[in-house]
Write a protein that holds these residues in place. Structure first.
Motif, short mmCIF file in Angstrom:
data_model
loop_
_atom_site.label_atom_id
_atom_site.label_comp_id
_atom_site.label_asym_id
_atom_site.label_seq_id
_atom_site.Cartn_x
_atom_site.Cartn_y
_atom_site.Cartn_z
N LEU A 336 -20.59 -1.02 -15.43
CA LEU A 336 -20.06 0.10 -14.66
C LEU A 336 -18.69 0.42 -15.26
O LEU A 336 -17.68 -0.13 -14.85
N GLY A 337 -18.70 1.29 -16.25
CA GLY A 337 -17.46 1.59 -16.95
C GLY A 337 -17.29 0.66 -18.14
O GLY A 337 -16.68 -0.39 -18.03
N THR A 338 -17.88 1.05 -19.28
CA THR A 338 -17.80 0.17 -20.44
C THR A 338 -16.36 0.09 -20.94
O THR A 338 -15.59 1.05 -20.84
N THR A 339 -16.03 -1.09 -21.46
CA THR A 339 -14.67 -1.35 -21.91
C THR A 339 -14.24 -0.37 -23.00
O THR A 339 -13.10 0.07 -23.05
N GLU A 340 -15.16 -0.02 -23.86
CA GLU A 340 -14.80 0.82 -25.00
C GLU A 340 -14.82 2.31 -24.68
O GLU A 340 -13.98 3.06 -25.16
N TYR A 341 -15.78 2.74 -23.84
CA TYR A 341 -15.97 4.18 -23.67
C TYR A 341 -15.92 4.65 -22.22
O TYR A 341 -15.99 5.85 -21.96
N GLY A 342 -15.83 3.71 -21.28
CA GLY A 342 -15.78 4.09 -19.87
C GLY A 342 -17.08 4.68 -19.35
O GLY A 342 -17.10 5.30 -18.29
N THR A 343 -18.17 4.48 -20.08
CA THR A 343 -19.44 5.06 -19.64
C THR A 343 -20.11 4.16 -18.59
O THR A 343 -19.84 2.97 -18.51
N VAL A 344 -20.97 4.77 -17.80
CA VAL A 344 -21.56 4.09 -16.65
C VAL A 344 -23.07 3.94 -16.88
O VAL A 344 -23.79 4.92 -17.05
N ASP A 345 -23.54 2.70 -16.87
CA ASP A 345 -24.97 2.44 -17.07
C ASP A 345 -25.77 2.85 -15.83
O ASP A 345 -25.25 2.84 -14.72
N GLY A 373 -14.86 -0.49 -14.04
CA GLY A 373 -15.13 0.65 -13.17
C GLY A 373 -15.34 0.33 -11.70
O GLY A 373 -15.55 1.24 -10.90
N GLY A 374 -15.29 -0.95 -11.32
CA GLY A 374 -15.61 -1.33 -9.94
C GLY A 374 -14.87 -0.52 -8.90
O GLY A 374 -15.45 -0.02 -7.93
N TYR A 375 -13.57 -0.35 -9.10
CA TYR A 375 -12.77 0.35 -8.08
C TYR A 375 -13.08 1.84 -8.01
O TYR A 375 -12.69 2.52 -7.06
N LEU A 376 -13.79 2.38 -9.01
CA LEU A 376 -14.19 3.79 -8.93
C LEU A 376 -15.15 3.98 -7.76
O LEU A 376 -15.35 5.10 -7.29
N ALA A 377 -15.73 2.87 -7.28
CA ALA A 377 -16.63 2.96 -6.12
C ALA A 377 -15.89 3.52 -4.91
O ALA A 377 -16.53 4.08 -4.01
N THR A 378 -14.56 3.40 -4.87
CA THR A 378 -13.82 3.95 -3.72
C THR A 378 -14.00 5.47 -3.65
O THR A 378 -13.93 6.05 -2.57
N LEU A 379 -14.25 6.11 -4.79
CA LEU A 379 -14.41 7.57 -4.81
C LEU A 379 -15.68 8.00 -4.07
O LEU A 379 -15.80 9.15 -3.65
N PHE A 380 -16.61 7.06 -3.94
CA PHE A 380 -17.92 7.38 -3.38
C PHE A 380 -18.08 6.86 -1.95
O PHE A 380 -19.15 6.92 -1.38
N LEU A 546 -11.93 7.30 -19.26
CA LEU A 546 -11.64 6.95 -20.64
C LEU A 546 -12.07 8.13 -21.51
O LEU A 546 -13.19 8.62 -21.35
N VAL A 547 -11.20 8.55 -22.40
CA VAL A 547 -11.56 9.67 -23.26
C VAL A 547 -11.36 9.26 -24.72
O VAL A 547 -10.28 8.77 -25.08
N CYS A 548 -12.39 9.46 -25.53
CA CYS A 548 -12.28 9.14 -26.95
C CYS A 548 -12.16 10.44 -27.75
O CYS A 548 -12.58 11.51 -27.29
N LEU A 549 -11.60 10.31 -28.95
CA LEU A 549 -11.35 11.47 -29.78
C LEU A 549 -11.73 11.13 -31.22
O LEU A 549 -11.26 10.13 -31.76
N ALA A 550 -12.57 11.97 -31.81
CA ALA A 550 -12.92 11.78 -33.22
C ALA A 550 -12.17 12.82 -34.04
O ALA A 550 -12.06 13.97 -33.62
N ILE A 551 -11.64 12.40 -35.19
CA ILE A 551 -10.81 13.30 -36.01
C ILE A 551 -11.23 13.19 -37.47
O ILE A 551 -11.50 12.08 -37.96
N ASN A 552 -11.26 14.32 -38.15
CA ASN A 552 -11.58 14.31 -39.57
C ASN A 552 -10.81 15.43 -40.28
O ASN A 552 -10.85 16.58 -39.82
N PRO A 553 -10.10 15.11 -41.36
CA PRO A 553 -9.39 16.17 -42.10
C PRO A 553 -10.37 17.26 -42.55
O PRO A 553 -11.49 16.95 -42.97
N ALA A 554 -9.93 18.51 -42.45
CA ALA A 554 -10.82 19.63 -42.81
C ALA A 554 -11.29 19.50 -44.25
O ALA A 554 -10.53 19.09 -45.13
N GLY A 555 -12.56 19.81 -44.47
CA GLY A 555 -13.09 19.79 -45.83
C GLY A 555 -13.61 18.43 -46.26
O GLY A 555 -14.33 18.32 -47.24
#
Ligand SMILES: *Cc1c(COP(=O)(O)O)cnc(C)c1O
Length: 670
Positions: A336-345, A373-380, A546-555
């Protein structure tokens, strides 16, 4: 207030922007923390001094007739003074070196899972420390041990577990040093429950209806295991003292806890060592846990994901295969809230799959790793304990929660146990993880003192009191021995001041989810702004904060070039004790995306979004070129968007990122 150069200086402030209607949380949030600027120092100082004095009076009032053991002139002795001088020097040095600490309190810190500490917890912990309670048993903690049991019930209620100790099937929870040890406890309890029916059979216990063979005993599932345990306890209580001892010893001798893995499986050659099924994104504590328990890392089967969440179909297929191959399963883990991406199974899909497997005779436990993510349960959760509907929760946000995220939280009550970390999204000091199981009766199998737990001696007719009495011997049930009562006090007081529902504690995670939505939205602006300079994309929409960002120089189409570039940016975002702290503008973290975790299709989509050629992924390449390096932002700070001052640290961060990207690519500022 530290203002950056491009903000108006005080005095020339424009009329304050009216607070948006959505900011009713702010007055409460303003009181919760010491604050980025130490704004609430007076409050904390008052509390610390008040309760330190209170503690001193308590000491004096114990036996006021005893003369002070330390004479009043002691402080004038040279040795005393030399000691004080040494003490001060060392403390000054410590305090000076701690200035290099990571500024978790700052809205400029959006790196790992850490933030400021909630004042109620900090004050309660400081207040309790000089009493030094040890929550190993009530002898050493007459007060805080009850608080810890109450914390277990508070968290149980938040998760949707039965939380009335007057009911026989009430949940039970306790604190651990962290999520890692809570996960060990989950493994320990699941294994005890799985193997117990086999022990009952092997001991030849009469009068209790037992599964017909070892396979069905081993795979009866945790609920059946608990029922058998209770039946056995009742049966035992009805025996004569002599028979009771004999039978207890006979069953004890067959238990896996007594025989060990080797002894147990040597006696039951028709059974194989069970597997733990977890998503590939699972925290490394699962690997550690399997090693520690002696099950072996080889028994950890990592399942692929789909859209960054556990692939329910893959789980179903694996369970079918396990059934065919007569491979027992100890536990399925949903994160419930992965360490790397914050995604929920999909917790709901996991419990459904378990129900189907159980019908086929393949029972196992379902554990939710909600350390993050356990405490996110308070939102529900409503204040009356009921679950909030999807539409109702949605009103507060742009896109949170996705229906599948809501369904995952709604299904928590159907799982067997959960890990939650008060020291992560509970904003409490370290040393506070928690393990909660749905049916407390199972914990009898964890106890060291079988004598007490197997219901001998007088039983209190009040079940709630009975429950409390039982868990006052906390050390009998938990993996640790001596443990901090001050930590329990901190968690308890926090949950009392901020009840675990959406109207109270929930206002805090709400800010973090809103901040994640704001960051997600703002990256689109950055992507436009950097058009022709670099490609920027959020690889997958965030499930939580959790928000991830991918970046790549143009070209550029080469993954290794993009990875090296993102690593250079990350070098500037990470903590560096050799540099003065103030040189650091922002703190962020990084992670990677691997095709074997994300799936080839999803990986190709993400690489394509930033113009990378999937063929440049090098499966056996060194330097991490078998994966994509991305920036990772944990949005915990509740003051990221400061409407009153018209400051958005999110916008400031993205502007900073834009400047750094241009500068690293030697592109002049726009
Ligand atoms: C942090 C984390 C853990 C480990 O918790 P600790 O408190 O660091 O021991 C386990 N699982 C998940 C999902 C986590 O995020």
């Amino acid at each position: 207030m530290a203002l950056s150069a491009d903000l108006p200086v005080p005095g020339s402030l424009p009329a304050p922007t009216p607070r948006p209607a959505r900011d009713p949380d702010r007055p409460l949030l303003d009181a919760l923390f010491l604050g980025p600027y130490g704004e609430n120092d007076t409050l904390l100082e008052k509390l610390v001094v008040e309760f330190l004095r209170d503690h001193v009076y308590w000491r004096r009032n114990f036996h006021p007739e005893d003369p002070p053991a330390i004479p009043t002139h002691a402080a004038q002795q040279p040795e005393y003074q030399a000691f004080e001088a040494r003490l001060r020097r060392e403390l000054h040095q410590l305090s000076a070196s701690l200035k290099k600490s990571v500024p978790f309190h700052s809205p400029r810190y959006i790196g790992h899972m850490a933030s400021d500490l909630l004042l109620p917890g900090l004050a309660a912990q400081m207040l309790t420390l000089p009493y030094n309670p040890n929550n190993v048993s009530e002898d050493a903690a007459p007060v805080t041990i009850d608080l810890e049991v109450q914390v277990g019930l508070q968290l149980a209620r938040m998760l949707g577990y039965p939380s009335d100790p007057a009911q026989p099937q009430c949940a039970f929870g306790h604190l651990t040093s962290g999520g890692t040890v809570a996960n060990y406890q989950a493994l320990r309890l699941a294994l005890a429950l799985k193997a117990f029916p086999v022990a009952l059979r092997a001991a030849g216990v009469p009068d209790i209806e037992l599964p017909g063979d070892d396979w069905s005993a081993f795979n009866a599932g945790p609920d059946a295991g608990t029922e058998l345990l209770v039946k056995w306890q009742d049966w035992l209580a009805a025996q004569s003292p002599r028979d009771r001892r004999r039978w207890r010893e006979a069953v004890q001798a067959e238990r896996i806890e007594h025989l060990g893995m080797v002894g147990f499986f040597a006696r039951h050659q028709d059974l194989r060592v069970p597997k733990v099924l977890a998503p590939i994104t699972a925290h490394y504590s699962w690997s550690k846990g399997l090693k520690l328990l002696g099950l072996g890392r080889d028994q950890l089967e990592l399942l692929p994901e789909r859209g960054m969440r556990l692939d329910a179909e893959a789980l179903e297929e694996t369970l079918q295969r396990c059934g065919r191959e007569r491979q027992p399963v100890l536990m399925a883990v949903a994160v419930l809230g992965t360490t790397e991406y914050g995604t929920v199974d999909p917790v709901d899909a996991v419990v459904d799959a378990r129900a189907r497997a159980l019908e086929r005779g393949l029972g196992f436990s379902v554990h939710v790793d909600g350390a993050w993510g356990g405490y996110l349960a308070t939102l529900f959760r409503n204040p009356d304990g009921s679950l909030r509907g999807l539409c109702e929760v949605r009103e507060d946000y742009a896109r949170f929660p996705l229906p599948e995220v809501h369904a995952a939280f709604a299904a928590l009550g159907r799982t067997d146990s959960v890990t939650v970390d008060p020291h992560k999204l509970g904003y409490l000091p370290y040393g506070a993880g928690a393990f909660i199981c749905r049916d407390h009766r199972a914990t009898a199998l964890l106890s060291e003192a079988a004598d007490y737990v197997f219901r001998e001696g007088p039983v209190d007719p009040d079940p709630a009191r009975n429950y409390l009495t039982r868990y006052r011997q906390l050390g009998q049930f938990v993996p640790e021995g001596s443990k901090s009562g001050a930590a329990a006090a901190a968690v308890y007081v926090t949950h009392k001041v901020l009840p675990l529902d959406h109207e109270n504690f929930g206002r805090l995670p709400r800010q973090t989810v809103l901040a994640a939505e704001a960051l997600h939205e703002a990256t689109l602006g950055l992507a436009r702004e950097l058009d022709g300079v670099a490609r920027v994309a959020v690889p997958f929409a965030p499930d939580s904060n959790l928000v991830c960002l991918a970046i790549n120089p143009a070209g550029n189409a080469d993954l290794s070039v993009a990875n090296a570039f993102v690593r250079r940016i990350h070098d500037e975002l990470r903590s560096d004790p050799r540099q003065p702290l103030q040189l650091k503008e922002f703190f962020g973290s990084m992670t990677t995306l691997r095709p074997e975790a994300v799936g080839d299709v999803e990986m190709a989509r993400i690489l394509g979004a930033i113009g990378l050629d999937p063929d440049t992924l090098d499966p056996d390449g060194g330097n991490d070129n078998d994966r994509l390096v991305i920036l990772r932002h944990t949005l915990m700070n509740p003051y990221l968007v400061d409407h009153a001052n018209g400051i958005s640290y999110i916008d400031m961060y993205l502007a900073y990122l834009g400047r750094r990207i241009r500068s690293l690519l030697l592109v002049p500022a726009a």
